[in-house]
Design a protein around this motif. Structure first.
Motif, PDB file in Angstrom:
ATOM      1  N   GLU A  87       0.927  -1.267  -0.092  1.00  0.00           N
ATOM      2  CA  GLU A  87      -0.107   0.050  -0.025  1.00  0.00           C
ATOM      3  C   GLU A  87       0.856   1.246  -0.077  1.00  0.00           C
ATOM      4  OE1 GLU A  87      -2.952  -0.354  -0.241  1.00  0.00           O
ATOM      5  OE2 GLU A  87      -3.610  -2.420   0.122  1.00  0.00           O
ATOM      6  N   GLU A  88       1.862   1.299   0.497  1.00  0.00           N
ATOM      7  CA  GLU A  88       2.808   2.556   0.844  1.00  0.00           C
ATOM      8  C   GLU A  88       3.954   2.150   0.115  1.00  0.00           C
ATOM      9  OE1 GLU A  88       4.141   5.833   1.110  1.00  0.00           O
ATOM     10  OE2 GLU A  88       2.220   5.711   2.303  1.00  0.00           O
ATOM     11  N   THR A  89       4.025   2.963  -1.036  1.00  0.00           N
ATOM     12  CA  THR A  89       5.101   2.670  -2.064  1.00  0.00           C
ATOM     13  C   THR A  89       6.119   3.869  -2.043  1.00  0.00           C
ATOM     14  OG1 THR A  89       3.831   3.977  -3.761  1.00  0.00           O
ATOM     15  CG2 THR A  89       3.502   1.612  -3.517  1.00  0.00           C
ATOM     16  N   SER A  90       6.029   4.970  -1.290  1.00  0.00           N
ATOM     17  CA  SER A  90       7.093   5.956  -1.495  1.00  0.00           C
ATOM     18  C   SER A  90       7.900   6.235  -0.352  1.00  0.00           C
ATOM     19  CB  SER A  90       6.078   7.528  -1.655  1.00  0.00           C
ATOM     20  OG  SER A  90       5.379   7.452  -0.554  1.00  0.00           O
ATOM     21  N   SER A  91       7.588   5.602   0.936  1.00  0.00           N
ATOM     22  CA  SER A  91       8.355   5.796   2.127  1.00  0.00           C
ATOM     23  C   SER A  91       9.236   4.607   2.336  1.00  0.00           C
ATOM     24  CB  SER A  91       7.538   5.903   3.413  1.00  0.00           C
ATOM     25  OG  SER A  91       6.681   4.861   3.518  1.00  0.00           O
ATOM     26  N   LEU A  92      10.221   4.584   3.065  1.00  0.00           N
ATOM     27  CA  LEU A  92      11.270   3.574   3.286  1.00  0.00           C
ATOM     28  C   LEU A  92      11.671   2.841   2.116  1.00  0.00           C
ATOM     29  CD1 LEU A  92       9.217   1.988   6.431  1.00  0.00           C
ATOM     30  CD2 LEU A  92      11.190   3.430   6.588  1.00  0.00           C
ATOM     31  N   LYS A  93      11.628   3.631   0.985  1.00  0.00           N
ATOM     32  CA  LYS A  93      12.068   2.924  -0.128  1.00  0.00           C
ATOM     33  C   LYS A  93      13.459   2.448  -0.213  1.00  0.00           C
ATOM     34  CE  LYS A  93       9.967   4.305  -3.750  1.00  0.00           C
ATOM     35  NZ  LYS A  93       9.297   5.056  -4.989  1.00  0.00           N
ATOM     36  N   GLN A  94      14.307   3.238   0.188  1.00  0.00           N
ATOM     37  CA  GLN A  94      15.880   2.888   0.408  1.00  0.00           C
ATOM     38  C   GLN A  94      16.010   1.558   1.276  1.00  0.00           C
ATOM     39  OE1 GLN A  94      18.432   4.031  -1.037  1.00  0.00           O
ATOM     40  NE2 GLN A  94      20.194   2.915   0.049  1.00  0.00           N
ATOM     41  N   GLU A  95      15.396   1.932   2.531  1.00  0.00           N
ATOM     42  CA  GLU A  95      15.625   0.638   3.359  1.00  0.00           C
ATOM     43  C   GLU A  95      14.988  -0.775   2.737  1.00  0.00           C
ATOM     44  OE1 GLU A  95      14.420   3.611   3.828  1.00  0.00           O
ATOM     45  OE2 GLU A  95      15.116   4.501   5.853  1.00  0.00           O
ATOM     46  N   ILE A  96      13.734  -0.472   1.985  1.00  0.00           N
ATOM     47  CA  ILE A  96      13.215  -1.619   1.463  1.00  0.00           C
ATOM     48  C   ILE A  96      13.945  -2.500   0.288  1.00  0.00           C
ATOM     49  CG2 ILE A  96      10.958  -2.454   0.131  1.00  0.00           C
ATOM     50  CD1 ILE A  96       9.229  -0.692   1.884  1.00  0.00           C
ATOM     51  N   CYS A  97      14.571  -1.445  -0.546  1.00  0.00           N
ATOM     52  CA  CYS A  97      15.414  -1.908  -1.551  1.00  0.00           C
ATOM     53  C   CYS A  97      16.706  -2.749  -0.939  1.00  0.00           C
ATOM     54  CB  CYS A  97      16.024  -0.620  -2.170  1.00  0.00           C
ATOM     55  SG  CYS A  97      14.851   0.224  -3.501  1.00  0.00           S
TER      56      CYS A  97
END
Length: 711
Positions: free
Chosen positions: A392-402
């Protein structure tokens, strides 16, 4: 003791018992056997019987004599009317301490008798009988066949009544109910819902009224009595229970609590969320504040536990953190809910910020996980809840998720390879992380997030480099096998079908953004073979229309890339696939009367209407892909003529009023018709025979009109 006094024996207890066993074996009449039994049962009650002696007692008398005692109604002179039954029950309770004997059919067929005793009036003479019955039932519950037999023979109802009556041992009745519900919840509720609801009604009332530690003890018990099915919201008694539980929890969580008090309250709230969603929380200011408080407390708990986890402390907190995950997942859903939202916009924004910090802690924790910990169900729960956030949330924590993607792919692959039972995670399992036999389908919860990520360059490159496409191809093949092994009758959308649809979405992203990968990775050739064979099987079943649309679109788009593969060179499977795909595309629209004009209007076919919002975009993509396939497969135009697909399309366009066909549809139809007209003289003749030049002009299909004129 309630039995007549017996002459004391000069020897020790074991010697006395040994002589009694000899008497039991050699007794010439019931009177002698009865006298020996009295001493044996006294020894049993005094705890003087070890496993070996217990077996000797059983070998001496077996089940026959206790059975006779239970059915006898004539006690010895001067004895209580219940003497024989009490003796029989004491012996059976003794035998039941042996697990092998507890599961014996001679014990199981006594279950109705045990139930009757629980429901009989209890006086001081019969309390030991009730104790023995509870001992027998507890032993039966611990056997393999026991729970099923207890449910089938009416013990749930008897235990509910015993608890509600509040007589001797009613606390043990509640304990047994908790044990039965933990093992066979669905069957218990299916058979004895009214009785269980009555227990829940009493428990919820006690919970609301309690003002001491009882309130927190009930927090531990209540989750066992909240059924996943049937929903409590379906009847007034269940709704009243939910109202009391809401008020009690609001009272608890609004107070200053110690850790040991807050944890069971959070677990109860999570159990209610799993069973009822947020329906048990009333609309309005008080309800929205309570929901915000719940999610806030859950996020704080997750951060405190995961950001600086100590091994010992962490182990003890896994169950409550898993409960917090459930509350966070509900928080995500409620923040995204637009229709009748519980939360105000300001609350939503605040909670999203708080949840972002909590999910940062989840990511931090998962990055510390060691290989030997991967089987821990808590890891599974952590990956699942992160998957809900990524979906659902695609913009936040993107660096950490990558940075976490390599772990997520590796984790999902390991679980898939090791077991891959493609089953749903029972909701009841989520708050109980003690068992290790959890499903292995971590991919199911990651798929929606992966679908978003494959649309972006950096995460897509990471997923490709970690081998995610090949894993997803294998997963698709397995899920397709699961779907085809299930009943093909119309049914609610299953997790299997939803997973297949989402994987198709991921592959569509890869086909568009990484065609070279599709061309060189052999996994996609295997996938293409499955797509060719699956669509003709799926399409006739209209309840699978959304999945069929996904497979048709993906297959057509992949066919343009894999045009050189042997499977697509006019083989039977390829012809059947294209026939089914074109059938799906051509049957989507029909001509129907238009009240606002004298002519017929183009409309979505009735069998497509309910799914059209989900498949509309796929339909346009598939039309575009079909147009691209026509010049690549020389046999395709003839196949479409044989299937009379072209004839049906031009007949439809010649019948309807051109103004009823919007521009996007005109563009889609023209692309296919133009390629057919260019590729085949027969196709041109069919179009012209239906006045193609005239209606091409009316629709503004300039390219088709020019093509027809040139030939």
């Amino acid at each position: 003791p309630r039995f007549p006094a017996m002459a004391s024996d000069s020897g020790d207890g074991h010697a006395t018992l040994k002589r009694c066993l000899g008497v039991l074996r050699d007794a010439r009449n019931d009177s002698e056997q009865f006298a020996a039994l009295l001493l044996v049962t006294k020894a049993v009650r005094a705890g003087e019987v070890d496993a070996k002696t217990r077996r000797q007692i059983f070998d001496a008398i077996g089940f026959t004599f206790p059975t006779r005692l239970l059915s006898s109604r004539q006690p010895p002179a001067g004895c209580s009317p219940h003497t024989f039954r009490a003796l029989g029950l004491t012996l059976l309770a003794c035998f039941c301490t042996d697990p092998q004997l507890a599961g014996h059919s001679q014990i199981l067929n006594k279950i109705p008798t045990f139930n009757d005793i629980l429901l009989s009036p209890c006086d001081p003479d019969t309390t030991s009988m009730v104790d023995d019955v509870y001992q027998c039932l507890s032993a039966v519950l611990a056997t393999a066949r026991g729970p099923r037999e207890l449910v089938a023979k009416g013990t749930v109802s008897a235990l509910c009544q015993a608890y509600l009556n509040g007589g001797h041992g009613s606390d043990r009745a509640l304990t047994l109910l908790v044990g039965l519900l933990a093992i066979a919840e669905a069957k218990c509720w299916q058979r004895d819902a009214p009785q269980l609801l009555a227990v829940l009604s009493k428990l919820s009332g006690d919970f609301l009224k309690a003002e001491d530690m009882t309130k927190f003890e009930l927090c531990e018990v209540l989750p066992h009595f909240i059924p996943l099915s049937p929903p409590l919201t379906e009847n007034s008694q269940g709704s009243e229970c939910l109202c009391r539980l809401y008020k009690g929890l609001a009272d608890v969580l609004g107070s200053k609590l110690s850790q040991s008090q807050r944890d069971p309250a959070l677990k109860l709230a999570a159990g209610l969320m799993q069973a009822c969603g947020a329906e048990w929380i009333p609309a309005g200011s008080a309800g929205s504040k309570f929901l915000a408080l719940l999610v806030n407390l859950a996020c704080v708990e997750v951060r405190l536990t995961l950001e600086e986890p100590g091994p010992m402390e962490m182990e003890g907190k896994k169950e409550v953190v898993t409960a917090c995950y459930v509350l966070m997942e509900m928080g995500i859903q409620e923040c995204l809910r637009e229709e009748n939202p519980l939360l105000e916009n300001g609350q939503k924004m605040q909670l999203m910020r708080i949840m972002e910090e909590a999910f940062g802690a989840v990511i931090f924790y998962l990055r510390q996980v060691k290989q030997e910990e991967l089987q821990d169900p808590f890891i599974f729960a952590s990956v699942r809840v992160l998957g809900a956030w990524m979906a659902e949330e695609t913009s936040s924590l993107k660096q950490e998720i990558c940075e976490l993607l390599p772990f997520l792919v590796d984790y999902a692959r390991k679980l898939f390879k090791e077991g891959s039972p493609a089953v749903s995670l029972p909701q009841a399992e989520l708050v109980n992380t003690k068992g290790s036999a959890l499903p292995q389908d971590a991919l199911r919860f990651l798929l929606p997030g992966f679908c978003h990520l494959t649309a972006e360059d950096r995460p897509r490159d990471i997923l490709i480099s970690e081998g995610a496409p090949a894993l997803l191809c294998e997963y698709f093949l397995q899920q397709w096998e699961v779907l085809t092994s299930e009943s093909m009758a119309p049914a609610p959308l299953t997790s299997t079908e939803m997973s297949l649809q989402t994987v198709c979405g991921i592959f569509l992203n890869l086909v568009v953004t990484a065609p070279d990968l599709v061309r060189r990775d052999k996994a996609f050739s295997s996938l293409m073979d499955v797509l060719l064979n699956s669509l003709p099987l799926l399409l006739p079943q209209k309840h699978h229309l959304v999945l069929a649309a996904n497979i048709a679109t993906l297959g057509l788009m992949m066919a343009r890339i894999l045009v050189g593969s042997a499977a697509l060179q006019g083989a039977k499977s390829a012809r059947e696939f294209f026939g089914a795909a074109v059938g799906f595309l051509c049957e989507a629209h029909t001509a129907q009367a238009d009240p606002s004009s004298p002519g017929l209007a183009l409309a979505v076919s009735p069998s497509y209407v309910s799914a059209w919002d989900d498949i509309c975009e796929l339909w346009f993509l598939a039309m575009q892909a079909l147009a691209g396939c026509i010049p690549l497969f020389p046999w395709l135009p003839h196949a479409l003529l044989q299937a009379r697909c072209l004839q049906g399309l031009v007949h439809l366009l010649s019948r309807v009023v051109p103004s009823s066909v919007h521009l996007e549809l005109v563009t889609a139809f023209q692309a296919v018709l133009l390629e057919l007209a260019r590729a085949s003289e027969q196709c041109r003749d069919v179009i012209l025979s239906h006045h193609g030049t005239e209606w091409a002009s009316l629709y503004g299909m300039a390219a088709l009109e020019q093509c027809l004129a040139e030939h």
